[in-house]
Design a protein around this motif. Structure first.
Motif, PDB file in Angstrom:
ATOM      1  N   LEU A 373      32.120  55.824 -26.402  1.00  0.00           N
ATOM      2  CA  LEU A 373      30.852  55.718 -27.134  1.00  0.00           C
ATOM      3  C   LEU A 373      30.168  57.084 -27.234  1.00  0.00           C
ATOM      4  CD1 LEU A 373      29.636  52.317 -25.668  1.00  0.00           C
ATOM      5  CD2 LEU A 373      29.932  52.768 -28.112  1.00  0.00           C
ATOM      6  N   GLU A 374      30.289  57.880 -26.167  1.00  0.00           N
ATOM      7  CA  GLU A 374      29.727  59.239 -26.184  1.00  0.00           C
ATOM      8  C   GLU A 374      30.415  60.101 -27.250  1.00  0.00           C
ATOM      9  OE1 GLU A 374      27.128  60.808 -24.620  1.00  0.00           O
ATOM     10  OE2 GLU A 374      26.658  58.713 -24.154  1.00  0.00           O
ATOM     11  N   TYR A 375      31.746  60.033 -27.258  1.00  0.00           N
ATOM     12  CA  TYR A 375      32.509  60.808 -28.252  1.00  0.00           C
ATOM     13  C   TYR A 375      32.180  60.343 -29.668  1.00  0.00           C
ATOM     14  CZ  TYR A 375      35.413  63.064 -24.702  1.00  0.00           C
ATOM     15  OH  TYR A 375      35.857  63.813 -23.648  1.00  0.00           O
ATOM     16  N   ALA A 376      32.020  59.032 -29.837  1.00  0.00           N
ATOM     17  CA  ALA A 376      31.704  58.494 -31.169  1.00  0.00           C
ATOM     18  C   ALA A 376      30.381  59.080 -31.656  1.00  0.00           C
ATOM     19  CB  ALA A 376      31.644  56.968 -31.118  1.00  0.00           C
ATOM     20  N   LYS A 377      29.426  59.208 -30.709  1.00  0.00           N
ATOM     21  CA  LYS A 377      28.109  59.763 -31.045  1.00  0.00           C
ATOM     22  C   LYS A 377      28.243  61.227 -31.468  1.00  0.00           C
ATOM     23  CE  LYS A 377      25.160  57.865 -28.116  1.00  0.00           C
ATOM     24  NZ  LYS A 377      24.465  57.915 -26.802  1.00  0.00           N
ATOM     25  N   LYS A 378      29.071  61.963 -30.683  1.00  0.00           N
ATOM     26  CA  LYS A 378      29.273  63.394 -30.960  1.00  0.00           C
ATOM     27  C   LYS A 378      30.118  63.628 -32.208  1.00  0.00           C
ATOM     28  CE  LYS A 378      29.929  64.756 -26.354  1.00  0.00           C
ATOM     29  NZ  LYS A 378      30.839  65.447 -25.447  1.00  0.00           N
ATOM     30  N   GLY A 379      30.928  62.622 -32.545  1.00  0.00           N
ATOM     31  CA  GLY A 379      31.799  62.763 -33.710  1.00  0.00           C
ATOM     32  C   GLY A 379      33.027  63.612 -33.455  1.00  0.00           C
ATOM     33  N   GLU A 380      33.447  63.678 -32.197  1.00  0.00           N
ATOM     34  CA  GLU A 380      34.683  64.427 -31.895  1.00  0.00           C
ATOM     35  C   GLU A 380      35.371  63.819 -30.680  1.00  0.00           C
ATOM     36  OE1 GLU A 380      33.147  68.377 -31.037  1.00  0.00           O
ATOM     37  OE2 GLU A 380      32.952  67.833 -28.923  1.00  0.00           O
ATOM     38  N   VAL A 381      36.675  64.037 -30.608  1.00  0.00           N
ATOM     39  CA  VAL A 381      37.425  63.570 -29.432  1.00  0.00           C
ATOM     40  C   VAL A 381      38.276  64.717 -28.897  1.00  0.00           C
ATOM     41  CG1 VAL A 381      37.625  61.087 -29.940  1.00  0.00           C
ATOM     42  CG2 VAL A 381      39.237  62.682 -30.978  1.00  0.00           C
ATOM     43  N   PRO A 382      38.555  64.702 -27.581  1.00  0.00           N
ATOM     44  CA  PRO A 382      39.412  65.754 -27.033  1.00  0.00           C
ATOM     45  C   PRO A 382      40.859  65.549 -27.474  1.00  0.00           C
ATOM     46  CG  PRO A 382      38.884  64.157 -25.332  1.00  0.00           C
ATOM     47  CD  PRO A 382      38.138  63.738 -26.555  1.00  0.00           C
ATOM     48  N   GLU A 383      41.594  66.619 -27.520  1.00  0.00           N
ATOM     49  CA  GLU A 383      42.990  66.522 -27.936  1.00  0.00           C
ATOM     50  C   GLU A 383      43.844  65.870 -26.845  1.00  0.00           C
ATOM     51  OE1 GLU A 383      46.370  69.328 -29.952  1.00  0.00           O
ATOM     52  OE2 GLU A 383      44.468  70.236 -29.396  1.00  0.00           O
ATOM     53  N   GLU A 384      43.490  66.154 -25.588  1.00  0.00           N
ATOM     54  CA  GLU A 384      44.251  65.622 -24.456  1.00  0.00           C
ATOM     55  C   GLU A 384      43.901  64.153 -24.221  1.00  0.00           C
ATOM     56  OE1 GLU A 384      46.518  67.098 -22.294  1.00  0.00           O
ATOM     57  OE2 GLU A 384      46.558  68.673 -23.826  1.00  0.00           O
ATOM     58  N   ALA A 385      44.893  63.390 -23.772  1.00  0.00           N
ATOM     59  CA  ALA A 385      44.656  61.984 -23.437  1.00  0.00           C
ATOM     60  C   ALA A 385      43.819  61.882 -22.163  1.00  0.00           C
ATOM     61  CB  ALA A 385      45.985  61.270 -23.233  1.00  0.00           C
ATOM     62  N   LEU A 386      43.024  60.820 -22.094  1.00  0.00           N
ATOM     63  CA  LEU A 386      42.339  60.468 -20.848  1.00  0.00           C
ATOM     64  C   LEU A 386      43.307  59.602 -20.041  1.00  0.00           C
ATOM     65  CD1 LEU A 386      39.745  59.970 -19.062  1.00  0.00           C
ATOM     66  CD2 LEU A 386      39.314  57.996 -20.553  1.00  0.00           C
ATOM     67  N   TRP A 387      43.661  60.070 -18.861  1.00  0.00           N
ATOM     68  CA  TRP A 387      44.574  59.281 -18.004  1.00  0.00           C
ATOM     69  C   TRP A 387      43.700  58.410 -17.111  1.00  0.00           C
ATOM     70  CZ3 TRP A 387      50.157  60.255 -16.900  1.00  0.00           C
ATOM     71  CH2 TRP A 387      50.762  61.001 -17.929  1.00  0.00           C
TER      72      TRP A 387
END
Lengths: 392, 186
Positions: A373-387
């Motif tokens: 939800l935080e990333y959706a707000k920022k409009g970006e996602v990290p390239e690396e996967a969240l493990w």
């Protein structure tokens, strides 16, 4: 309405196979699939199932045996997972290219090393390009229902492809739940014996699996690809027919809360229920999250994914397998391709979870949604996967 | 009734997994929804083993471990050497049922701190008298029923009859009924 029984995932699969009245079973036991093979050999031994049970010395032989039997027109079944599925690998491609309607159950399990008997999809993802229709079960009821539907799909004269039915190792294979089973007669009527073209018959000799050199090989592959497109439609049709029979309707995906969701988690297998449980609680708090369960991984349900996720700002790809060194992980890559080739492109956040049976807890899922939800707000996602759930 | 989660503790060979399975099947006979799953790993006689049961009036979506059980059942008193493991995650106001002739005062105090109700029964004695073997599982199922009313006694009898041969079923029903009568609240 059928009987209501308490069955484990493995018992439910064996029960469905018995009701499907298969002719030939060849299988080699491997944890956590073993109980399927044990139950089926009991059914054959005590006369409940009139089938040839071939105890083989390896999984390579198990699949080779059912390939041979299916080529004669028999209804066949096998089951395996993990190293066993890996050992079948070269025959997987032969089974699908010979257009044999084999049904195989997989109690999904991690691949070695290190040796691990618990659930992940590294075994199944290794078969991703082998030309098998692949269905995932969320719970024991679905494990039963998928097997019944699989025979109908595989043997459809317009399909004639093998079907792999996946249920999560231990999480479902050894979990006892309520299963509503159909009457034997209902299953028999749902799975009528159909004449198949091109079966081995000494009175009408044909050759199956000859060489296909550069002048014809590509055409064979294109035909298989076309058959997959037909299978896409047929899996949906059979899911509806099965619903009319049982009251349990199936589609190639199952959506929860996606209509107004900013963030939708896409997952397969037993993770879907736990993720939906958390999403429901978060929605009660006003958070706009949803869940899309992929029931059919092959062929990949592109149309439904696009349609149901068109309103989402961010899509979480929950992978229970890795593609080491890849541009992404298996489900993430499917989703990325699905959207990249379309007009709408939501953000895709990659999550790796549950490798080697690491439990996916509601707490982990809540954390995953909050991060998304935080990333959706920022409009970006990290390239690396969240493990998720990784000890760091 | 909402979702109820049970964690079973015992040792390999004592029938921990069977007890959990019988409880789940009893709930299913009553028209409820239930899940039973063992803790997976190498199975060795004598090693600590856990099993889990979920019971609900509604379909169960969760497929994850049980970390905060409503009920803990301990079928082998020697596991008390590690009391923290047995009490771990037990919900405030939960129920703790143990096979022991007399619970130690430390256990009573710890349960009091947690607001948990403590029940006990000498299932070892019952098992050795009825089975002549250390099958503490079904007597502890009887004790659990009396302590919590989670399912009906008759439903468990039905589950036992379907699970075992008639002569074995009869002994188990006897053991369950006796523990049901003898369980005490501390």
């Amino acid at each position: 309405m059928g009987k209501r029984l308490g069955l484990t995932g493995n018992e439910a699969v064996a029960y469905a196979v018995k009701q499907a009245d298969v002719d030939v079973i060849a299988a080699y036991p491997i944890t956590p699939q073993t109980v399927i093979v044990e139950r089926l050999s009991e059914y054959v031994a005590n006369g409940e199932l009139d089938a040839a049970f071939v105890p083989v010395e390896s999984e390579h032989s198990a699949l080779s045996t059912v390939v041979g039997a299916a080529a004669t027109g028999a209804r066949v079944f096998t089951a395996t997972c993990s190293q066993g599925l890996a050992l079948m690998w070269e025959i997987l491609y032969i089974a699908s290219a010979l257009r044999l309607p084999i049904v195989m159950s997989i109690a999904a399990r991690a691949l070695s090393a290190p040796i691990n008997i618990h659930c992940d999809y590294s075994d199944v993802m290794g078969t991703r390009d082998a030309g098998w229709i692949t269905l995932f079960a969320e719970n024991v009821q679905e494990a039963y229902d998928n097997i019944v539907q699989a025979f109908r799909i595989a043997e459809d004269p317009e399909v004639l492809l093998p079907v792999m039915c996946v249920h999560d190792g231990f999480i479902l294979s050894h979990c006892l739940e309520v299963v509503e089973v159909l009457e034997d007669e209902q299953v028999r009527n749902f799975l009528p014996r159909r004449d198949r073209p091109n079966v081995l018959d000494p009175s009408k000799p044909i050759t199956l699996g000859p060489v296909g050199l550069p002048d014809s090989y590509m055409e064979f592959k294109r035909q298989q690809d076309e058959a997959m497109k037909v299978a896409y439609r047929k899996v949906k049709e059979v899911g509806k027919l099965f619903g009319e029979l049982s009251g349990r309707y199936y589609d190639v995906v199952h959506a929860f809360g996606v209509e107004d969701a900013d963030v939708v988690a896409v997952c397969m297998g037993s993770a879907a229920g736990t993720t939906r449980y958390v999403a429901r609680k978060l929605r009660e708090k006003g958070l706009k999250v949803g869940v899309l369960k992929i029931r059919m991984f092959r062929p990949f349900p592109k149309n439904e994914v696009r349609e149901l996720l068109k309103g989402a700002k961010l899509v979480i790809a929950m992978d229970r397998a890795t593609s080491l060194g890849g541009a992404g992980h298996p489900l993430q890559m499917e989703l990325a391709t699905t959207f990249y080739t379309w007009r709408q492109k939501p953000l895709i956040m990659s999550v790796v979870y549950g490798l080697g049976g690491r439990d996916l807890t509601p707490m982990d899922i809540e954390r995953m949604f909050n991060i998304a939800l935080e990333y959706a707000k920022k409009g970006e996602v990290p390239e690396e996967a969240l493990w998720l759930g990784l000890r760091e | 009734m909402t979702l109820i989660e049970v964690r079973w503790h015992g040792r390999g060979g004592q029938g921990v997994v069977t007890a959990s399975e019988l409880l789940a099947n009893a709930a299913i006979f009553e028209g409820k929804y239930a899940q039973h799953f063992p803790e997976f790993g190498p199975e060795r006689a004598g090693a600590p083993v856990r099993a889990y049961t979920r019971i609900s009036d509604e379909p169960i979506e969760l497929h994850t471990g049980i970390y905060e059980p409503d009920i803990v059942v301990v079928i082998d008193p020697t596991l008390l050497v590690n009391m923290d493991i047995l009490l771990s995650g037990l919900k405030r106001g939960g129920v703790f049922v143990i096979n022991i002739s007399e619970p130690p005062s430390e256990l009573k105090e710890r349960c009091k701190e947690l607001g948990a109700k403590l029940y006990y029964v000498d299932a070892t004695k019952i098992a050795l008298e009825i089975f002549k073997r250390p099958f503490f599982n079904t007597p502890m199922l009887g004790a659990l029923l009396k302590a919590t009313g989670i399912v009906k006694l008759e439903s468990v009898h039905e589950a036992v009859k379907r699970r075992f041969k008639p002569e074995i079923a009869e002994l188990n029903i006897k053991a369950i009924s006796r523990a049901f009568e003898e369980v005490r609240s501390a």
